[in-house]
Design a protein around this motif. Structure first.
Motif, PDB file in Angstrom:
ATOM      1  N   THR A  72      -6.059  28.619  31.140  1.00 41.50           N
ATOM      2  CA  THR A  72      -6.382  28.918  30.402  1.00 41.50           C
ATOM      3  C   THR A  72      -5.535  30.512  29.340  1.00 41.50           C
ATOM      4  OG1 THR A  72      -8.786  28.041  31.665  1.00 41.50           O
ATOM      5  CG2 THR A  72      -8.764  29.528  29.618  1.00 41.50           C
ATOM      6  N   MET A  73      -6.162  30.140  27.871  1.00 39.56           N
ATOM      7  CA  MET A  73      -5.863  31.280  27.501  1.00 39.56           C
ATOM      8  C   MET A  73      -6.824  32.236  28.123  1.00 39.56           C
ATOM      9  SD  MET A  73      -4.816  31.532  23.111  1.00 39.56           S
ATOM     10  CE  MET A  73      -5.839  31.087  22.666  1.00 39.56           C
ATOM     11  N   ILE A  74      -6.660  33.229  27.538  1.00 41.73           N
ATOM     12  CA  ILE A  74      -7.790  34.724  27.988  1.00 41.73           C
ATOM     13  C   ILE A  74      -7.677  35.414  27.106  1.00 41.73           C
ATOM     14  CG2 ILE A  74      -8.813  37.190  29.426  1.00 41.73           C
ATOM     15  CD1 ILE A  74      -9.090  34.053  30.886  1.00 41.73           C
ATOM     16  N   THR A  75      -8.344  35.584  26.234  1.00 39.90           N
ATOM     17  CA  THR A  75      -8.614  36.482  25.100  1.00 39.90           C
ATOM     18  C   THR A  75      -9.758  37.945  25.142  1.00 39.90           C
ATOM     19  OG1 THR A  75      -7.718  35.086  23.715  1.00 39.90           O
ATOM     20  CG2 THR A  75      -8.925  36.974  22.103  1.00 39.90           C
ATOM     21  N   VAL A  76      -9.408  39.330  24.744  1.00 46.44           N
ATOM     22  CA  VAL A  76     -10.230  40.207  24.408  1.00 46.44           C
ATOM     23  C   VAL A  76     -10.554  40.541  23.403  1.00 46.44           C
ATOM     24  CG1 VAL A  76     -10.815  42.944  25.193  1.00 46.44           C
ATOM     25  CG2 VAL A  76      -9.296  41.406  26.510  1.00 46.44           C
ATOM     26  N   ALA A  77     -11.688  40.279  23.104  1.00 48.06           N
ATOM     27  CA  ALA A  77     -12.152  39.937  21.422  1.00 48.06           C
ATOM     28  C   ALA A  77     -12.392  41.400  20.851  1.00 48.06           C
ATOM     29  CB  ALA A  77     -13.786  39.632  21.486  1.00 48.06           C
ATOM     30  N   ARG A  78     -11.944  41.765  19.510  1.00 50.69           N
ATOM     31  CA  ARG A  78     -11.689  42.780  18.740  1.00 50.69           C
ATOM     32  C   ARG A  78     -12.845  42.076  17.204  1.00 50.69           C
ATOM     33  NH1 ARG A  78      -6.908  40.021  18.270  1.00 50.69           N
ATOM     34  NH2 ARG A  78      -7.151  39.715  16.363  1.00 50.69           N
ATOM     35  N   PRO A  79     -13.721  43.537  17.338  1.00 49.08           N
ATOM     36  CA  PRO A  79     -14.416  43.236  15.859  1.00 49.08           C
ATOM     37  C   PRO A  79     -13.737  42.843  14.732  1.00 49.08           C
ATOM     38  CG  PRO A  79     -14.284  45.244  16.540  1.00 49.08           C
ATOM     39  CD  PRO A  79     -12.866  44.841  17.638  1.00 49.08           C
ATOM     40  N   GLY A  80     -14.394  41.791  14.417  1.00 51.77           N
ATOM     41  CA  GLY A  80     -13.880  40.875  12.813  1.00 51.77           C
ATOM     42  C   GLY A  80     -12.972  39.964  13.466  1.00 51.77           C
ATOM     43  N   GLN A  81     -12.906  39.627  14.145  1.00 53.28           N
ATOM     44  CA  GLN A  81     -11.767  38.424  14.904  1.00 53.28           C
ATOM     45  C   GLN A  81     -12.581  37.250  14.777  1.00 53.28           C
ATOM     46  OE1 GLN A  81     -10.383  39.243  18.889  1.00 53.28           O
ATOM     47  NE2 GLN A  81      -8.740  37.311  19.078  1.00 53.28           N
ATOM     48  N   ARG A  82     -11.421  36.643  14.458  1.00 54.85           N
ATOM     49  CA  ARG A  82     -12.641  35.098  14.360  1.00 54.85           C
ATOM     50  C   ARG A  82     -11.637  33.571  15.251  1.00 54.85           C
ATOM     51  NH1 ARG A  82     -13.555  32.241   7.917  1.00 54.85           N
ATOM     52  NH2 ARG A  82     -14.233  30.261   9.175  1.00 54.85           N
ATOM     53  N   PHE A  83     -12.504  33.225  15.684  1.00 55.49           N
ATOM     54  CA  PHE A  83     -12.259  32.245  15.995  1.00 55.49           C
ATOM     55  C   PHE A  83     -12.701  30.404  15.290  1.00 55.49           C
ATOM     56  CE2 PHE A  83     -13.200  35.617  18.999  1.00 55.49           C
ATOM     57  CZ  PHE A  83     -12.093  35.319  20.140  1.00 55.49           C
ATOM     58  N   THR A  84     -11.668  29.982  16.040  1.00 54.64           N
ATOM     59  CA  THR A  84     -11.770  28.101  15.464  1.00 54.64           C
ATOM     60  C   THR A  84     -11.834  26.961  16.364  1.00 54.64           C
ATOM     61  OG1 THR A  84     -10.569  28.539  13.020  1.00 54.64           O
ATOM     62  CG2 THR A  84     -10.638  26.378  13.581  1.00 54.64           C
ATOM     63  N   ALA A  85     -13.284  26.732  15.791  1.00 56.13           N
ATOM     64  CA  ALA A  85     -13.510  24.818  17.033  1.00 56.13           C
ATOM     65  C   ALA A  85     -14.346  23.935  16.089  1.00 56.13           C
ATOM     66  CB  ALA A  85     -14.396  25.396  18.709  1.00 56.13           C
ATOM     67  N   GLY A  86     -12.938  23.039  15.418  1.00 58.80           N
ATOM     68  CA  GLY A  86     -13.249  21.902  14.408  1.00 58.80           C
ATOM     69  C   GLY A  86     -13.554  23.119  13.568  1.00 58.80           C
ATOM     70  N   GLU A  87     -15.075  22.854  12.572  1.00 59.47           N
ATOM     71  CA  GLU A  87     -15.525  23.634  11.499  1.00 59.47           C
ATOM     72  C   GLU A  87     -16.617  25.066  11.750  1.00 59.47           C
ATOM     73  OE1 GLU A  87     -17.028  20.480  13.897  1.00 59.47           O
ATOM     74  OE2 GLU A  87     -16.477  19.482  12.282  1.00 59.47           O
ATOM     75  N   VAL A  88     -16.517  24.783  12.877  1.00 57.43           N
ATOM     76  CA  VAL A  88     -17.251  26.145  13.999  1.00 57.43           C
ATOM     77  C   VAL A  88     -16.207  26.838  13.688  1.00 57.43           C
ATOM     78  CG1 VAL A  88     -18.816  26.559  15.562  1.00 57.43           C
ATOM     79  CG2 VAL A  88     -19.174  24.592  14.163  1.00 57.43           C
ATOM     80  N   HIS A  89     -16.670  28.687  13.000  1.00 58.33           N
ATOM     81  CA  HIS A  89     -15.662  29.649  13.131  1.00 58.33           C
ATOM     82  C   HIS A  89     -16.780  30.559  13.740  1.00 58.33           C
ATOM     83  CE1 HIS A  89     -12.615  27.164  10.506  1.00 58.33           C
ATOM     84  NE2 HIS A  89     -13.156  27.234  10.062  1.00 58.33           N
ATOM     85  N   PRO A  90     -16.758  30.628  15.411  1.00 56.64           N
ATOM     86  CA  PRO A  90     -17.649  31.938  15.444  1.00 56.64           C
ATOM     87  C   PRO A  90     -16.632  33.348  15.102  1.00 56.64           C
ATOM     88  CG  PRO A  90     -16.826  30.376  17.331  1.00 56.64           C
ATOM     89  CD  PRO A  90     -16.705  30.094  16.256  1.00 56.64           C
ATOM     90  N   THR A  91     -17.400  34.652  14.632  1.00 59.88           N
ATOM     91  CA  THR A  91     -16.792  36.051  14.489  1.00 59.88           C
ATOM     92  C   THR A  91     -16.486  36.711  14.758  1.00 59.88           C
ATOM     93  OG1 THR A  91     -16.155  34.795  11.822  1.00 59.88           O
ATOM     94  CG2 THR A  91     -15.500  37.254  12.314  1.00 59.88           C
ATOM     95  N   VAL A  92     -16.430  37.688  15.862  1.00 63.34           N
ATOM     96  CA  VAL A  92     -16.840  38.856  16.280  1.00 63.34           C
ATOM     97  C   VAL A  92     -17.304  39.635  15.722  1.00 63.34           C
ATOM     98  CG1 VAL A  92     -15.887  40.806  17.678  1.00 63.34           C
ATOM     99  CG2 VAL A  92     -15.090  38.082  18.224  1.00 63.34           C
ATOM    100  N   ILE A  93     -18.893  40.200  15.778  1.00 61.68           N
ATOM    101  CA  ILE A  93     -19.026  40.662  14.890  1.00 61.68           C
ATOM    102  C   ILE A  93     -19.169  42.141  15.472  1.00 61.68           C
ATOM    103  CG2 ILE A  93     -21.642  41.304  13.601  1.00 61.68           C
ATOM    104  CD1 ILE A  93     -22.304  38.585  13.934  1.00 61.68           C
ATOM    105  N   LEU A  94     -19.313  43.064  16.053  1.00 62.41           N
ATOM    106  CA  LEU A  94     -19.740  43.916  17.127  1.00 62.41           C
ATOM    107  C   LEU A  94     -19.092  44.018  18.536  1.00 62.41           C
ATOM    108  CD1 LEU A  94     -20.935  46.709  16.854  1.00 62.41           C
ATOM    109  CD2 LEU A  94     -22.656  46.162  17.548  1.00 62.41           C
ATOM    110  N   ARG A  95     -18.189  44.877  18.841  1.00 66.86           N
ATOM    111  CA  ARG A  95     -18.341  45.568  20.086  1.00 66.86           C
ATOM    112  C   ARG A  95     -19.072  46.507  20.852  1.00 66.86           C
ATOM    113  NH1 ARG A  95     -12.387  44.947  22.146  1.00 66.86           N
ATOM    114  NH2 ARG A  95     -13.233  46.275  24.296  1.00 66.86           N
TER     115      ARG A  95
END
Length: 186
Positions: free
Chosen positions: A151-174
């Motif tokens: 499993t890839m482990i990622t620590v989120a950064r503000p503004g970071q965008r992820f892709t899961a098909g047509e859904v793009h969750p974005t980190v808003i605030l830490r």
């Protein structure tokens, strides 16, 4: 195709000559059969699915995108058996054996209580965690186990965008981006 079907039907009624009626009638029947046969091939809509699990104290949301990508936003609950009692039965019932992303929004156990069960029983491609600074030894151990399982482990950064098909969750605030707010969110 539907407009063509009705146009041919209208012309079929209006034409008086038998030969033209026969040719046009054959075309109408052909179009009707083509519409019936092609519709299942061209119409394959799967809605965006959101499941808010009742886990007592804590949070757990499951998302399945129209293209079949699967995401958990938190996988916590009021006890450590939440993964075995709630998440695994649901995933098994649906025939789901892999998850694309698990987001852990807080390093409190009510947000990750079912993570170990998911990591040990389902292929998890990526875990995104809000902040490793607050992670206790238990969470660090689960993340280490996940990493060893690929499993890839990622620590989120503000503004970071992820892709899961047509859904793009974005980190808003830490949490550390604002001193006055005691939240960390995606």
């Amino acid at each position: 195709l539907i407009i063509m079907f009705y146009a041919c039907g209208f012309l079929l009624i209006e034409l008086k000559k038998g030969v033209h009626k026969l040719v046009l009638g054959g075309a109408v029947v052909f179009l009707f059969i083509a519409v019936l046969l092609l519709r299942p091939l061209t119409y394959n809509f799967h809605p965006l699915t959101l499941i808010f699990f009742d886990v007592g104290l804590g949070d757990a949301t499951f998302i399945e995108t129209p293209s079949g990508h699967r995401i958990f936003i938190d996988c916590g609950g009021d006890n450590l058996a939440v993964g075995e009692r709630i998440f695994l039965p649901y995933l098994r019932f649906r025939g789901i054996n892999s998850l694309d992303i698990i987001f852990i929004t807080h390093c409190h156990w009510v947000h990750y209580a079912g993570l170990e069960t998911l990591v040990k029983n389902v292929r998890v491609k990526q875990i995104v965690i809000n902040d490793m600074g607050d992670a206790d030894d238990e969470l660090r151990g689960i993340l280490k186990e996940a990493y060893y399982r690929g499993t890839m482990i990622t620590v989120a950064r503000p503004g970071q965008r992820f892709t899961a098909g047509e859904v793009h969750p974005t980190v808003i605030l830490r949490r550390e981006t604002t001193k006055n707010l005691k939240i960390g969110t995606f």
